[in-house]
Design a protein around this motif. Structure first.
Motif, PDB file in Angstrom:
ATOM      1  N   UNK A  66      19.941  14.082  20.736  1.00 54.63           N
ATOM      2  CA  UNK A  66      19.739  15.539  20.296  1.00 54.63           C
ATOM      3  C   UNK A  66      20.707  15.875  18.933  1.00 54.63           C
ATOM      4  N   UNK A  67      21.920  15.396  19.048  1.00 61.70           N
ATOM      5  CA  UNK A  67      22.853  15.682  17.810  1.00 61.70           C
ATOM      6  C   UNK A  67      22.365  15.161  16.845  1.00 61.70           C
ATOM      7  N   UNK A  68      21.841  13.827  16.773  1.00 56.43           N
ATOM      8  CA  UNK A  68      21.338  13.312  15.711  1.00 56.43           C
ATOM      9  C   UNK A  68      20.127  14.010  14.982  1.00 56.43           C
ATOM     10  N   UNK A  69      19.140  14.287  15.974  1.00 59.85           N
ATOM     11  CA  UNK A  69      18.015  14.877  15.252  1.00 59.85           C
ATOM     12  C   UNK A  69      18.267  16.153  14.776  1.00 59.85           C
ATOM     13  N   UNK A  70      19.475  16.653  15.115  1.00 66.10           N
ATOM     14  CA  UNK A  70      19.780  18.103  14.514  1.00 66.10           C
ATOM     15  C   UNK A  70      20.758  18.033  13.526  1.00 66.10           C
ATOM     16  N   UNK A  71      21.166  17.002  13.189  1.00 67.71           N
ATOM     17  CA  UNK A  71      21.853  16.522  12.094  1.00 67.71           C
ATOM     18  C   UNK A  71      23.633  17.229  12.301  1.00 67.71           C
ATOM     19  N   UNK A  72      23.873  17.281  13.692  1.00 71.10           N
ATOM     20  CA  UNK A  72      25.262  17.632  13.902  1.00 71.10           C
ATOM     21  C   UNK A  72      26.067  16.297  14.182  1.00 71.10           C
ATOM     22  N   UNK A  73      27.204  16.276  14.112  1.00 78.79           N
ATOM     23  CA  UNK A  73      28.355  15.505  14.235  1.00 78.79           C
ATOM     24  C   UNK A  73      29.069  15.411  15.520  1.00 78.79           C
ATOM     25  N   UNK A  74      28.620  14.281  16.291  1.00 75.08           N
ATOM     26  CA  UNK A  74      29.017  14.157  17.827  1.00 75.08           C
ATOM     27  C   UNK A  74      29.264  12.854  18.281  1.00 75.08           C
ATOM     28  N   UNK A  75      29.989  12.440  19.300  1.00 74.29           N
ATOM     29  CA  UNK A  75      30.003  11.154  19.963  1.00 74.29           C
ATOM     30  C   UNK A  75      30.378  11.755  21.272  1.00 74.29           C
ATOM     31  N   UNK A  76      30.521  10.576  22.195  1.00 67.95           N
ATOM     32  CA  UNK A  76      30.475  10.794  23.472  1.00 67.95           C
ATOM     33  C   UNK A  76      32.038   9.932  23.906  1.00 67.95           C
ATOM     34  N   UNK A  77      32.805  10.618  24.596  1.00 68.11           N
ATOM     35  CA  UNK A  77      33.959  10.101  25.146  1.00 68.11           C
ATOM     36  C   UNK A  77      33.705   9.741  26.540  1.00 68.11           C
ATOM     37  N   UNK A  78      34.037   8.587  26.895  1.00 67.39           N
ATOM     38  CA  UNK A  78      34.196   8.107  28.410  1.00 67.39           C
ATOM     39  C   UNK A  78      35.577   7.651  28.740  1.00 67.39           C
ATOM     40  N   UNK A  79      36.007   8.382  29.909  1.00 67.59           N
ATOM     41  CA  UNK A  79      37.542   8.164  30.326  1.00 67.59           C
ATOM     42  C   UNK A  79      37.302   8.679  31.685  1.00 67.59           C
ATOM     43  N   UNK A  80      38.035   7.631  32.653  1.00 71.18           N
ATOM     44  CA  UNK A  80      38.201   7.939  34.014  1.00 71.18           C
ATOM     45  C   UNK A  80      37.228   8.445  34.548  1.00 71.18           C
ATOM     46  N   UNK A  81      35.872   7.269  34.387  1.00 68.28           N
ATOM     47  CA  UNK A  81      34.708   7.662  34.979  1.00 68.28           C
ATOM     48  C   UNK A  81      33.712   8.924  34.438  1.00 68.28           C
ATOM     49  N   UNK A  82      34.119   9.588  33.606  1.00 69.70           N
ATOM     50  CA  UNK A  82      33.420  10.760  33.226  1.00 69.70           C
ATOM     51  C   UNK A  82      33.023  10.612  31.803  1.00 69.70           C
ATOM     52  N   UNK A  83      32.131  11.129  31.304  1.00 68.09           N
ATOM     53  CA  UNK A  83      31.327  11.358  30.087  1.00 68.09           C
ATOM     54  C   UNK A  83      31.549  12.821  29.422  1.00 68.09           C
ATOM     55  N   UNK A  84      32.112  13.049  28.324  1.00 71.22           N
ATOM     56  CA  UNK A  84      31.972  14.141  27.880  1.00 71.22           C
ATOM     57  C   UNK A  84      31.348  14.168  26.278  1.00 71.22           C
TER      58      UNK A  84
END
Length: 278
Positions: free
Chosen positions: A144-162
């Protein structure tokens, strides 16, 4: 920019039975047509007289070829027009539907006293934080971020995604004042500058030596490294857009390390560039 005249020439050269055809170990079919028609070659080469070529992958090899040529000339071992004046390359139209760029994800390891809560708290100043229940949810958020031209990435730590989405891209101008807007706004530039360098203290030399940072094209591999205790956290990225690569090149700059992965790859050794002994 291709005016539409080059592609039909290539199609004509590749209209017959390929001289070489096989399936490689990755399951990709490799085909090679040999063109020895001098008129066709001259016509094809002439199409590029007024065009720019962008080195999307392999600028180190190109620079090495130039250095090698210059060395031979300086030593009196080669003259203009000799074999060292030429280097092989693959040309692909930027708008070709078969040109795919995959992301390269970041795996952070061997950090002392890593604290995911402190990391998220530090990110809140510049990023919107959105928890994601699973990897598919994280991927959906990235899409969704890619399609909207937003700058985003996903963090994975201690079993959780943000999902981390940059609030204001203009902040990059302050932190990368000597860089072009194209380079400043790359997802990898944002991650490296605002998180890896600013929060973790992982500088460019550290990144180059992969002391605390490694790279992988497989999201599952990045996640497994965290789950198995081999890494502190992982960042899943969106792919770099082809026009972003073009704009960085137009600004006379180079892409950050491990920011592009072009697919499919030509198999190594299918064609060799013979440089005669001098």
């Amino acid at each position: 920019i291709d005016d539409g005249s080059t592609a039909p020439k290539l199609d004509s050269m590749a209209s017959g039975k390929p001289d070489v055809e096989f399936t490689d170990g990755e399951g990709l079919t490799q085909r090679l047509w040999i063109c020895s028609d001098e008129d066709a070659i001259t016509s094809f080469c002439g199409d590029f007289a007024g065009r720019k070529l962008y080195i999307a992958d392999g600028h180190h090899r190109y620079e090495t070829a130039i250095n090698y040529r210059n060395y031979l000339r300086e030593q009196g071992l080669a003259a203009e027009g000799d074999a060292c004046d030429y280097v092989m390359m693959m040309l692909v139209a930027m708008d070709h539907p078969g040109l795919v760029v995959f992301p390269t994800h970041r795996v952070v390891r061997s950090l002392d006293h890593f604290d995911s809560k402190a990391l998220l708290a530090a990110c809140e100043e510049l990023f919107e934080l959105s928890p994601a229940a699973c990897i598919n949810c994280a991927k959906h958020g990235l899409d969704e971020a890619y399609e909207q031209g937003k700058k985003a990435f996903a963090l994975y730590a201690e079993g959780r995604f943000t999902l981390l989405t940059l609030k204001d891209p203009s902040v990059m101008a302050k932190l990368m004042p000597g860089a072009s807007a194209a380079l400043q706004h790359l997802d990898v530039s944002i991650l490296h500058t605002l998180v890896l360098e600013r929060i973790f203290g992982i500088d460019k030399e550290n990144m180059a030596n992969q002391k605390n940072l490694t790279y992988t094209r497989a999201p599952g591999e990045a996640i497994a490294a965290v789950d198995e205790g081999k890494a502190n956290c992982a960042f899943l990225l969106n792919p770099t857009r082809v026009d972003e690569i073009r704009d960085v090149a137009l600004a006379g700059e180079k892409m950050p390390q491990k920011s592009t992965y072009f697919y499919p790859k030509l198999i190594t050794g299918l064609v060799m560039n013979h440089i005669r002994q001098v």
